[in-house]
Structures are given as structure tokens and as C-alpha cells.
Design a protein around this motif. Structure first.
Motif, PDB file in Angstrom:
ATOM      1  N   TRP A  50       1.002  -1.120   0.135  1.00  0.00           N
ATOM      2  CA  TRP A  50      -0.066   0.054  -0.016  1.00  0.00           C
ATOM      3  C   TRP A  50       0.952   1.232   0.016  1.00  0.00           C
ATOM      4  CZ3 TRP A  50      -5.061  -0.661  -0.916  1.00  0.00           C
ATOM      5  CH2 TRP A  50      -5.248  -1.986  -0.820  1.00  0.00           C
ATOM      6  N   ASP A  51       2.097   1.104   0.073  1.00  0.00           N
ATOM      7  CA  ASP A  51       3.085   2.305   0.235  1.00  0.00           C
ATOM      8  C   ASP A  51       3.762   2.564  -1.293  1.00  0.00           C
ATOM      9  OD1 ASP A  51       2.927   2.399   3.121  1.00  0.00           O
ATOM     10  OD2 ASP A  51       4.294   1.125   3.312  1.00  0.00           O
ATOM     11  N   ALA A  52       3.572   3.816  -1.541  1.00  0.00           N
ATOM     12  CA  ALA A  52       4.397   4.151  -2.798  1.00  0.00           C
ATOM     13  C   ALA A  52       5.734   4.405  -2.478  1.00  0.00           C
ATOM     14  CB  ALA A  52       3.673   5.459  -3.228  1.00  0.00           C
ATOM     15  N   VAL A  53       6.510   3.761  -3.223  1.00  0.00           N
ATOM     16  CA  VAL A  53       7.989   4.013  -3.007  1.00  0.00           C
ATOM     17  C   VAL A  53       8.576   5.065  -3.751  1.00  0.00           C
ATOM     18  CG1 VAL A  53      10.506   2.974  -3.242  1.00  0.00           C
ATOM     19  CG2 VAL A  53       8.273   1.540  -2.356  1.00  0.00           C
TER      20      VAL A  53
ATOM     21  N   GLY B 275     -12.287   8.630   1.596  1.00  0.00           N
ATOM     22  CA  GLY B 275     -11.791   8.401   2.838  1.00  0.00           C
ATOM     23  C   GLY B 275     -10.596   7.290   2.730  1.00  0.00           C
ATOM     24  N   VAL B 276      -9.945   7.149   1.806  1.00  0.00           N
ATOM     25  CA  VAL B 276      -8.615   6.418   1.471  1.00  0.00           C
ATOM     26  C   VAL B 276      -7.619   7.089   1.466  1.00  0.00           C
ATOM     27  CG1 VAL B 276      -7.726   4.502   0.054  1.00  0.00           C
ATOM     28  CG2 VAL B 276     -10.199   4.686   0.200  1.00  0.00           C
ATOM     29  N   GLU B 277      -7.053   6.910   2.617  1.00  0.00           N
ATOM     30  CA  GLU B 277      -5.446   7.555   2.798  1.00  0.00           C
ATOM     31  C   GLU B 277      -4.466   7.148   1.886  1.00  0.00           C
ATOM     32  OE1 GLU B 277      -5.263  10.497   4.711  1.00  0.00           O
ATOM     33  OE2 GLU B 277      -7.571  10.222   5.050  1.00  0.00           O
ATOM     34  N   SER B 278      -3.558   8.061   1.425  1.00  0.00           N
ATOM     35  CA  SER B 278      -2.298   7.595   0.673  1.00  0.00           C
ATOM     36  C   SER B 278      -1.281   7.426   1.733  1.00  0.00           C
ATOM     37  CB  SER B 278      -1.927   8.971  -0.304  1.00  0.00           C
ATOM     38  OG  SER B 278      -1.333   9.849   0.689  1.00  0.00           O
ATOM     39  N   SER B 279      -0.309   6.617   1.252  1.00  0.00           N
ATOM     40  CA  SER B 279       0.806   6.053   2.148  1.00  0.00           C
ATOM     41  C   SER B 279       1.923   5.921   1.081  1.00  0.00           C
ATOM     42  CB  SER B 279       0.628   4.534   2.743  1.00  0.00           C
ATOM     43  OG  SER B 279       1.393   4.279   3.515  1.00  0.00           O
ATOM     44  N   TRP B 280       3.246   6.443   1.816  1.00  0.00           N
ATOM     45  CA  TRP B 280       4.352   6.436   0.597  1.00  0.00           C
ATOM     46  C   TRP B 280       5.547   6.396   1.688  1.00  0.00           C
ATOM     47  CZ3 TRP B 280       6.535  11.252   1.069  1.00  0.00           C
ATOM     48  CH2 TRP B 280       5.822  12.447   1.624  1.00  0.00           C
ATOM     49  N   HIS B 281       6.436   6.020   1.011  1.00  0.00           N
ATOM     50  CA  HIS B 281       7.859   6.077   1.675  1.00  0.00           C
ATOM     51  C   HIS B 281       9.026   6.571   0.847  1.00  0.00           C
ATOM     52  CE1 HIS B 281      11.328   3.899   3.959  1.00  0.00           C
ATOM     53  NE2 HIS B 281      11.783   3.727   2.626  1.00  0.00           N
ATOM     54  N   VAL B 282       9.794   7.441   1.217  1.00  0.00           N
ATOM     55  CA  VAL B 282      10.751   8.239   0.447  1.00  0.00           C
ATOM     56  C   VAL B 282      12.133   7.681   1.059  1.00  0.00           C
ATOM     57  CG1 VAL B 282      11.734  10.422   0.315  1.00  0.00           C
ATOM     58  CG2 VAL B 282       9.210  10.386   0.299  1.00  0.00           C
ATOM     59  N   VAL B 283      12.820   7.380  -0.302  1.00  0.00           N
ATOM     60  CA  VAL B 283      14.268   7.228  -0.216  1.00  0.00           C
ATOM     61  C   VAL B 283      14.876   8.212  -0.486  1.00  0.00           C
ATOM     62  CG1 VAL B 283      15.994   5.468  -1.035  1.00  0.00           C
ATOM     63  CG2 VAL B 283      13.693   4.627  -0.537  1.00  0.00           C
ATOM     64  N   GLU B 284      15.923   8.846   0.177  1.00  0.00           N
ATOM     65  CA  GLU B 284      16.451  10.103  -0.200  1.00  0.00           C
ATOM     66  C   GLU B 284      17.796  10.142   0.521  1.00  0.00           C
ATOM     67  OE1 GLU B 284      14.444  13.790   0.807  1.00  0.00           O
ATOM     68  OE2 GLU B 284      13.685  12.897   2.461  1.00  0.00           O
ATOM     69  N   GLY B 285      18.736  11.146   0.066  1.00  0.00           N
ATOM     70  CA  GLY B 285      19.860  11.473   0.583  1.00  0.00           C
ATOM     71  C   GLY B 285      21.098  11.493  -0.642  1.00  0.00           C
ATOM     72  N   ALA B 286      22.151  12.026  -0.168  1.00  0.00           N
ATOM     73  CA  ALA B 286      23.106  12.532  -0.996  1.00  0.00           C
ATOM     74  C   ALA B 286      23.588  11.495  -2.258  1.00  0.00           C
ATOM     75  CB  ALA B 286      24.234  13.113  -0.434  1.00  0.00           C
TER      76      ALA B 286
ATOM     77  N   ASP C 211       4.822  -3.193  -8.350  1.00  0.00           N
ATOM     78  CA  ASP C 211       4.828  -3.136  -9.715  1.00  0.00           C
ATOM     79  C   ASP C 211       5.629  -1.768 -10.289  1.00  0.00           C
ATOM     80  OD1 ASP C 211       3.737  -5.486 -10.016  1.00  0.00           O
ATOM     81  OD2 ASP C 211       1.714  -4.607 -10.129  1.00  0.00           O
ATOM     82  N   VAL C 212       5.911  -0.963  -9.312  1.00  0.00           N
ATOM     83  CA  VAL C 212       6.510   0.298  -9.759  1.00  0.00           C
ATOM     84  C   VAL C 212       6.917   1.171  -8.616  1.00  0.00           C
ATOM     85  CG1 VAL C 212       4.051   1.624  -9.245  1.00  0.00           C
ATOM     86  CG2 VAL C 212       5.403   2.451 -10.891  1.00  0.00           C
TER      87      VAL C 212
ATOM     88  N   VAL D  11      -1.003   3.059  -6.884  1.00  0.00           N
ATOM     89  CA  VAL D  11      -0.605   2.107  -5.917  1.00  0.00           C
ATOM     90  C   VAL D  11      -1.806   1.287  -5.403  1.00  0.00           C
ATOM     91  CG1 VAL D  11       0.474   1.842  -3.646  1.00  0.00           C
ATOM     92  CG2 VAL D  11       1.363   3.423  -5.351  1.00  0.00           C
ATOM     93  N   GLY D  12      -2.752   1.828  -4.896  1.00  0.00           N
ATOM     94  CA  GLY D  12      -4.070   1.289  -4.155  1.00  0.00           C
ATOM     95  C   GLY D  12      -4.600   0.015  -5.265  1.00  0.00           C
ATOM     96  N   ASN D  13      -4.759   0.627  -6.640  1.00  0.00           N
ATOM     97  CA  ASN D  13      -5.535  -0.103  -7.484  1.00  0.00           C
ATOM     98  C   ASN D  13      -4.535  -1.277  -7.960  1.00  0.00           C
ATOM     99  OD1 ASN D  13      -7.908   0.699  -8.629  1.00  0.00           O
ATOM    100  ND2 ASN D  13      -7.068   2.885  -8.788  1.00  0.00           N
ATOM    101  N   LEU D  14      -3.235  -1.049  -7.777  1.00  0.00           N
ATOM    102  CA  LEU D  14      -2.342  -2.158  -7.867  1.00  0.00           C
ATOM    103  C   LEU D  14      -2.186  -3.219  -6.908  1.00  0.00           C
ATOM    104  CD1 LEU D  14       0.766  -0.384  -9.643  1.00  0.00           C
ATOM    105  CD2 LEU D  14      -0.765  -1.887 -10.831  1.00  0.00           C
ATOM    106  N   ALA D  15      -2.292  -2.704  -5.738  1.00  0.00           N
ATOM    107  CA  ALA D  15      -2.371  -3.305  -4.469  1.00  0.00           C
ATOM    108  C   ALA D  15      -3.594  -4.215  -4.296  1.00  0.00           C
ATOM    109  CB  ALA D  15      -2.349  -2.401  -2.946  1.00  0.00           C
ATOM    110  N   ILE D  16      -4.706  -3.910  -4.858  1.00  0.00           N
ATOM    111  CA  ILE D  16      -6.044  -4.612  -4.855  1.00  0.00           C
ATOM    112  C   ILE D  16      -6.061  -5.414  -6.321  1.00  0.00           C
ATOM    113  CG2 ILE D  16      -7.105  -3.217  -3.154  1.00  0.00           C
ATOM    114  CD1 ILE D  16      -8.780  -2.057  -5.166  1.00  0.00           C
ATOM    115  N   ALA D  17      -5.281  -5.389  -7.071  1.00  0.00           N
ATOM    116  CA  ALA D  17      -5.322  -5.924  -8.371  1.00  0.00           C
ATOM    117  C   ALA D  17      -6.595  -5.645  -8.952  1.00  0.00           C
ATOM    118  CB  ALA D  17      -4.983  -7.497  -7.967  1.00  0.00           C
ATOM    119  N   ASN D  18      -6.974  -4.488  -8.814  1.00  0.00           N
ATOM    120  CA  ASN D  18      -8.015  -3.914  -9.662  1.00  0.00           C
ATOM    121  C   ASN D  18      -7.629  -3.313 -11.284  1.00  0.00           C
ATOM    122  OD1 ASN D  18     -10.721  -2.917  -9.807  1.00  0.00           O
ATOM    123  ND2 ASN D  18     -10.125  -0.862  -9.738  1.00  0.00           N
ATOM    124  N   MET D  19      -6.255  -2.926 -11.253  1.00  0.00           N
ATOM    125  CA  MET D  19      -5.727  -2.464 -12.488  1.00  0.00           C
ATOM    126  C   MET D  19      -4.510  -3.038 -12.413  1.00  0.00           C
ATOM    127  SD  MET D  19      -7.508   1.505 -12.390  1.00  0.00           S
ATOM    128  CE  MET D  19      -7.416   1.591 -14.070  1.00  0.00           C
TER     129      MET D  19
END
Length: 167
Positions: free
Chosen positions: A19-22, A48-59, A82-83, A135-143
Motif C-alpha cells: 500500500w506504500d508508494a516508493v 476516505g482512503v488515505e495515501s501512504s508512501w515511503h521516501v528514499v532520499e539522501g546525497a 510493480d512500480v 498504488v492502491g489499484n495495483l495493491a488490490i489487483a483492480n488494475m
């Protein structure tokens, strides 16, 4: 400390779920735009469906291209995601601050088509407000990834703007 091109930091995604966008930030030249992008990423993708994401960052990620990012990701990531999304120089200065969506499927091939919306690509631009929807649609295999890629292929600027976006 900047990393040598081709050698990027290890990516720890142990706490990331389907459920987390990378999002990998590869450009650090415009903090004001980055703040806008992160605010847009927070937008819910449905009632009412919250977004969730994880950021990878740094020099160590500065200037990384999509191939370098894919090479640095854990081997199990395609089983979970998938993405991945890159916040690159085009995000900071380009059309509507779109992110680069990159397929993690090594077998994904670009398929061109003269009819808008029928082609697909392994990489395309996406508005930050549409990331949670994808990300949500991929997670539930809707698309599938190709549904979003085809949407970008059909856009005059080759950007997926979201299926739930207002007209």
C-alpha cells in the motif's frame, strides 16, 4: 558524501507494504517544489482512503537515473511493487511536477501504438496526486501497470493525471 555513479546506497524497504508508494528523490535543487510534491502525495485516492508512501532520499541518490535506481532496489521488490516513482530534475522543473513512474518488472517492454491510450511504456510521467490511486489499484489487483501507462500514452504531454481526477 556523494556516491560514485552506478554505486548507490542500499535501499531498506523492510517496513514497506504493497500500500506504500516508493518514491526515490534524485534531485535536490528545488525544496519548494519538493514540498509541493509531498503535499500532493498526501492526497487521498478515494473517499476516505488515505495515501501512504515511503521516501528514499539522501546525497547518494543525487542524479541517479531509473536504471541505477532499479539496480539498487532489493531483489524481492517486484513481488511487492510493480512500480517505483522518481522525483527527478523533470519533477522539479517540468510539466506539473510529475514524477517518473518506473516498472519494476524486468520483462516489461514498451509497446507503441498510433492510437492514443493503446500503447504502453515501462516508464511514464504521473502527477503526484495520482500516485496513491495507482498504488492502491495495483495493491488490490483492480488494475495493471499497463492501464496507467496506457493512460499516460493517451495524454498529449504523456502524463498520467489520474482516473479520478476532475475533468
Amino acid at each position: 558524501m556523494a556516491s560514485v555513479r552506478g554505486r548507490r546506497p542500499a535501499v531498506d524497504l523492510g517496513q514497506v507494504t504493497e500500500w506504500d508508494a516508493v518514491v526515490i528523490r534524485t534531485d535536490y535543487s528545488n525544496d519548494g517544489v519538493w514540498q509541493k510534491v509531498t503535499a500532493d502525495l498526501r492526497q487521498p485516492w478515494g473517499e476516505g482512503v488515505e495515501s501512504s508512501w515511503h521516501v528514499v532520499e539522501g546525497a547518494g541518490w543525487a542524479g541517479a537515473d531509473a536504471d541505477e535506481v532499479l539496480a539498487a532496489l532489493p531483489d524481492h521488490l517486484p513481488d511487492l511493487h510493480d512500480v517505483v516513482f522518481l522525483a527527478d530534475v523533470d519533477t522539479m522543473y517540468g510539466e506539473q511536477n510529475s514524477l517518473l513512474a518506473v516498472s519494476t518488472d524486468p520483462g516489461m517492454r514498451d509497446e507503441g501504438h498510433e492510437i492514443p491510450g493503446l500503447g504502453s511504456t515501462s516508464r511514464f510521467r504521473i502527477l503526484p496526486t495520482a500516485v496513491a490511486e495507482m498504488v492502491g489499484n495495483l495493491a488490490i489487483a483492480n488494475m495493471d501497470y499497463e492501464d496507467f501507462s496506457s493512460s499516460a500514452h493517451g495524454d498529449p504531454q504523456r502524463i498520467h493525471r489520474g482516473f479520478l481526477a476532475p475533468e
